[in-house]
Design an enzyme around this catalytic site. Structure first.
Site, PDB file in Angstrom:
ATOM      1  CE1 TYR A  61      -3.738   2.493   0.638  1.00  0.00           C
ATOM      2  CE2 TYR A  61      -2.205   3.208   2.284  1.00  0.00           C
ATOM      3  CZ  TYR A  61      -3.518   3.425   1.525  1.00  0.00           C
ATOM      4  OH  TYR A  61      -4.374   4.658   1.619  1.00  0.00           O
ATOM      5  CE  LYS A  90      -3.392   5.035  -1.971  1.00  0.00           C
ATOM      6  NZ  LYS A  90      -4.229   5.950  -2.440  1.00  0.00           N
TER       7      LYS A  90
END
Length: 347
Positions: free
Chosen positions: A217, A221
């Site tokens: 993740y 990002k």
């Protein structure tokens, strides 16, 4: 002391103050509320994942601000139906709110479909003032998409690269015809700081490898923030499109399906620790404040906006121009190898 206050304001939904509003903890010049969005009559917006979570907050805010039309891109017809039911029953919205909403079914890992949807939107509207790249895969275990790419990178980053590339001509047309700013907002996260040191986008494995749920993740990002800064530098500044504003933002720790349900997929037991934070998480309207600020206010790009409207430097990696260039180059190579040609983004 201000650092502690900013940390609370940027991440949490409550504060130890009389008002309880964490956003009041920041310096007055960095405060912003949804009431300050202003009237958006005549304008057109697009929100990916705009039918739930932070995206729902953005869609609701745009409708309340009298946006003329809003395109919502998402995968699930059931979720958009639930959102429309909620809008229809909301006293803050007018009776025509749902008539101003156009849903497009779109899987961001299917890049040919993304490009097709973008072409449909271009045919259906003569302007696009706001593009909020919100949809994303949360903290979950590693999985490869149809192209053999990590699904976090495919959904959160590459799908939005295809979308932005296909819609840039429409954004430019809006600037030229209406003499206005248009704004593209990428939902990043301060978890980008936790991207492993070895990730530098020098090789394609950085788009494929399994580095653990939270790091997967974080890597995606970081890519969101890198790419927003790349576009600001190479497209807005160098290519002379200075009225097309690219920024990334951090929403905070928000109570959504990602932090309520999906967190249990990688962490069946430890995920309950995230659930225990529910009383102090931001709700979806607090969580969309930085996105709505970024979508309506800035006249400069390349920033990482944290709630409510605090420009932060972000991770050192995100400010590395050579890494921005490598990410853009590899992204284009991977997308075009899958049979989708990028036409607008300079690489």
């Amino acid at each position: 002391m201000q650092t502690i206050k900013s940390t609370i304001a940027e991440n949490l939904g409550v504060a130890p103050t009389r008002s309880g509003d964490p956003h009041q903890l920041v310096e007055p010049r960095h405060r912003f509320s949804l009431e300050q969005v202003g009237d958006l009559s005549g304008k057109v917006a697009l929100v990916t994942g705009g039918s739930e979570g932070v995206g729902f907050g953005c869609t609701h805010t745009l409708l309340k601000a009298n946006i003329d039309k809003i395109f919502v891109l998402s995968k699930s017809q059931d979720i958009i139906s639930q959102a429309k039911d909620a809008f229809a029953q909301d006293d803050q919205l007018d009776a025509n709110a749902n008539a101003r909403l156009a849903w497009k079914q779109c899987d961001l890992t299917d890049w040919k479909s993304v490009q097709k949807v973008a072409r449909e939107i271009t045919d259906e509207t003569e302007r696009l003032d706001i593009l909020i790249a919100n949809a994303g895969k949360g903290i979950m275990t590693h999985a490869l998409d149809r192209h053999g790419i990590d699904s976090h990178m495919s959904t959160n980053h590459l799908g939005h690269v295809v979308l932005i590339d296909a819609l840039l001509p429409l954004l430019n047309k809006t600037v030229e015809k209406h003499q206005t700013y248009v704004r593209v907002v990428s939902l990043s996260s301060n978890l980008a700081e936790q991207t492993p040191q070895e990730v530098d986008f020098t090789q394609e494995s950085d788009f494929k490898s399994d580095i653990g749920p939270q790091s997967l993740y974080a890597r995606s990002k970081l890519a969101n923030l890198l790419f927003a800064r790349y576009l600001d530098r190479e497209y807005s500044q160098k290519a002379g499109h200075d009225h097309v504003i690219f920024n990334a933002c951090h929403p905070g720790v928000v109570e959504t399906r990602q932090t309520q349900v999906w967190i249990h997929e990688p962490f069946p037991i430890l995920g309950y620790g995230m659930n225990l934070l529910n009383p102090i998480k931001k709700d979806i309207f607090q969580g969309c404040v930085s996105a709505m600020y970024s979508a309506t206010q800035p006249t400069k790009g390349g920033n990482f906006i944290c709630p409510p409207a605090v420009p932060e430097e972000g991770p050192a990696k995100s400010r590395d121009q050579e890494m921005q260039d490598r990410l853009a180059r590899l992204s284009k190579e991977i997308i075009e190898r899958a049979g989708v040609t990028l036409l607008t983004i300079p690489v």
